[in-house]
Design a protein around this motif. Structure first.
Motif, PDB file in Angstrom:
ATOM      1  N   THR A 172      -6.234   2.736  -6.746  1.00 30.02           N
ATOM      2  CA  THR A 172      -5.789   1.548  -6.010  1.00 30.02           C
ATOM      3  C   THR A 172      -6.749   1.314  -4.852  1.00 30.02           C
ATOM      4  N   GLY A 198      -5.086  -7.210   2.473  1.00 26.61           N
ATOM      5  CA  GLY A 198      -4.331  -7.005   1.247  1.00 26.61           C
ATOM      6  C   GLY A 198      -4.728  -7.894   0.094  1.00 26.61           C
ATOM      7  N   ARG A 207      -5.172  -2.119  -8.591  1.00 28.21           N
ATOM      8  CA  ARG A 207      -3.814  -1.608  -8.436  1.00 28.21           C
ATOM      9  C   ARG A 207      -3.490  -0.655  -9.579  1.00 28.21           C
ATOM     10  N   GLU A 256      -7.374  -1.834  -1.761  1.00 30.41           N
ATOM     11  CA  GLU A 256      -7.021  -3.135  -1.185  1.00 30.41           C
ATOM     12  C   GLU A 256      -8.070  -3.528  -0.160  1.00 30.41           C
TER      13      GLU A 256
END
Length: 577
Positions: free
Chosen positions: A345, A351, A356, A347
């Motif tokens: 994951t 965000g 993911r 980001e």
């Protein structure tokens, strides 16, 4: 106010690093001031001999020779003092530029990608240069303003204590008014620096987007905006200079008044017979020199303001949180390199986008094509593979060893990287290609260029391999620059090849030939490429379809078409990006 205090403390720390240079400059200057006092005494003695004692010329020759010798000695000391001061300024500029570049390098490409390049250039180039005048001229002058007048007072008081007391009392007026004017000057200088960084950002944006601006007929509007920003910067600069000139005017006024007071006192005391001409002339010769260091310090105050304004930005940049340095030492073995992602994951700031919970295995010696809509996470995945970013969760394995435990220097030695927009540097064509392997022979350069279909282009250039290229590869088209980047990858000859649409800027015939070369080069290597051309995905051993940062599908071309998912939709639309 806290930012200014932090900048002042930072500048003080930098001062310690060049303390020896500044001390030498100060001592040399103090010795020069002492010689000035001796020279003034000889001049006053000579005038007294000629005017009042009517001494013959032969009695003046020793004094004239002494004055000449002292003038020559003071010139030499002045030159030596300037050399010491300049060495201090140059040392700080060099060290600070190295520190900022090293800091930016540690922050990494991911951090740079989200920063304005024009602002960074302004900081590292124009901003650092403000430290030269500050450490090389202003700080030595501050020290001189504190010491040199004391040397003169030591010489003046025995000759005329009244004049000495007058000089001692009037001198503090100049620093007081410097402080009063300093606040206004610092604010003006900070506004000027902020405007300079914005102007640098705007200029870089216009340069990078000049083609788009011309295509849409917006170049004239961009020119007008730049002209307006430049005019605003000019006004702010003139505002700083006005404050500096006002400060100099005030200092000159009080220095002139103080010298006039001394002259009047000496004149009246001579008139009433309470003063000896020799001592009075000696004091009058030294009085202007007493205020000269203070006046010079005021004239250089803008150097301090510029340095403080830059220091605020430098402190912020140097305080940026850095990624934790990699401490891995492992060097995974194996004939081919297999890359595995487990629950990865990542980001981006805010965000947006990223990956993911991605699970994916890239078998060693195979070619994997990454496809998916824009923003699906292809570039993010490549960034993680290049170790330019680190996953916020999950793990990335190299032959079963977590990348966090792998020696990053070794890992990057296994990689060749062809970005979508290759970076070319000032230098010859050969220099740009040898970035991949500095020790490559000419025959190896030609072989790599031939595989990338670049050799005919190089041979047609005015100076062949020695043709100089400008910044960003000026002199080569986008497709030619792309082929040069591919030639770098061929020359590097590593077991892992990572590409971000290597044929995007090529015409159909050249792209087909380059793809054939890539297929031949990729046999037995691990090849990972983000693709947009249909044939590149079709010819890959496996295809990973990304959507919203997740693995939507994985398999060969015919299998994914039969499944009828996102890949089939993209194929039917004739585009994979």
């Amino acid at each position: 106010m806290q930012a200014i205090a932090g900048a002042a403390a930072w500048l003080k720390d930098q001062r310690r690093t060049v303390k020896s240079h500044l001390q030498r400059a100060l001592l040399v200057g103090a010795l020069g001031t002492a010689l000035l006092a001796v020279q003034s005494w000889l001049l006053a003695w000579g005038l007294n001999q000629v005017i009042f004692l009517h001494a013959p010329a032969r009695r003046l020759w020793p004094a004239l020779l002494g004055i000449s010798a002292l003038a020559l000695a003071r010139w030499g000391l002045g030159w030596l003092g300037r050399r010491c001061s300049q060495a201090a300024g140059a040392a700080v500029v060099l060290r600070m530029r190295q520190q900022l570049l090293a800091k930016i390098q540690r922050l990494g490409p991911a951090w740079i990608a989200h920063r304005d390049s024009g602002e960074l250039v302004t900081r590292v180039v124009d901003g650092v240069e403000t430290l030269g005048p500050y450490f090389g001229r202003y700080l030595p002058q501050v020290s001189a303003a504190g010491l040199y007048p004391l040397v003169i007072l030591v010489a003046v008081f025995p000759a005329d204590w009244v004049a000495g007391l007058t000089l001692l009392v009037t001198a503090p007026l100049i620093p007081v008014f410097m402080v009063l004017l300093g606040r206004l000057a610092e604010q003006a200088s900070q506004r000027r620096w902020q405007m300079l960084t914005r102007l640098g950002s705007q200029f870089m944006d216009v340069l990078q987007g000049l083609g788009t601006l011309r295509l849409f007929g917006a170049a004239q509007a961009a020119r007008q905006r730049l002209a307006g920003a430049g005019e605003g910067y000019r006004r702010e600069t003139m505002g700083v200079l006005r404050v500096a000139f006002l400060s100099s005017l005030v200092l000159e006024f009080f220095a002139t008044v103080s010298i006039a007071v001394v002259a009047v006192l000496v004149g009246f005391r001579l008139f009433f017979g309470h003063e000896v001409f020799l001592f009075g002339m000696f004091v009058l010769l030294l009085a202007p020199e007493y205020f000269l260091p203070l006046r010079a310090m005021g004239a250089l105050r803008h150097a301090k303001m510029d340095a403080v304004a830059f220091a605020e930005d430098a402190v912020k940049l140097l305080a940026e949180d850095e990624p934790e340095p990699a401490r891995g030492k492992a060097r995974p073995g194996g004939e081919a390199i297999t890359v595995t992602l487990r629950g990865v994951t990542f980001e981006h700031d805010g965000g947006r986008g990223g990956l993911r919970d991605l699970d994916l295995t890239i078998a060693g010696g195979c070619t994997l094509a990454l496809v998916g809509p824009s923003g699906a996470g292809k570039s993010t995945l490549l960034s993680l593979l290049l170790a330019q970013s680190r996953p916020s969760a999950g793990s990335l394995l190299i032959n079963g060893v977590p990348l966090a435990e792998v020696d990053l220097t070794w890992w990057r030695q296994q990689l060749s990287w062809v970005p979508q927009k290759p970076r070319l540097f000032i230098g010859s064509v050969a220099d740009n290609l040898r970035i991949a392997r500095p020790d490559a022979t000419q025959s190896e350069l030609e072989a790599a260029a031939s595989k990338a279909c670049l050799l005919p282009v190089i041979e047609a250039l005015p100076q062949g391999w020695d043709t100089p290229l400008g910044e960003q590869g000026y002199g080569l088209s986008g497709g030619e620059a792309q082929r040069l980047a591919l030639a770098r990858a061929f020359l590097r000859n590593t077991p892992v090849l990572i590409l971000d649409e290597p044929c995007q800027a090529l015409d159909g015939d050249t792209a087909a030939r380059v793809e054939q070369a890539l297929q031949a080069y990729g046999r037995g290597r691990t090849v990972i490429q983000a693709v947009h051309r249909l044939e590149q995905a079709r010819q890959s051993d496996a295809i990973a379809v990304l959507e919203h940062g997740r693995l939507a599908a994985f398999g060969r071309h015919d299998v994914l078409l039969a499944e009828g998912g996102l890949y089939a939709q993209l194929w039917q639309q004739g585009v994979l990006a």
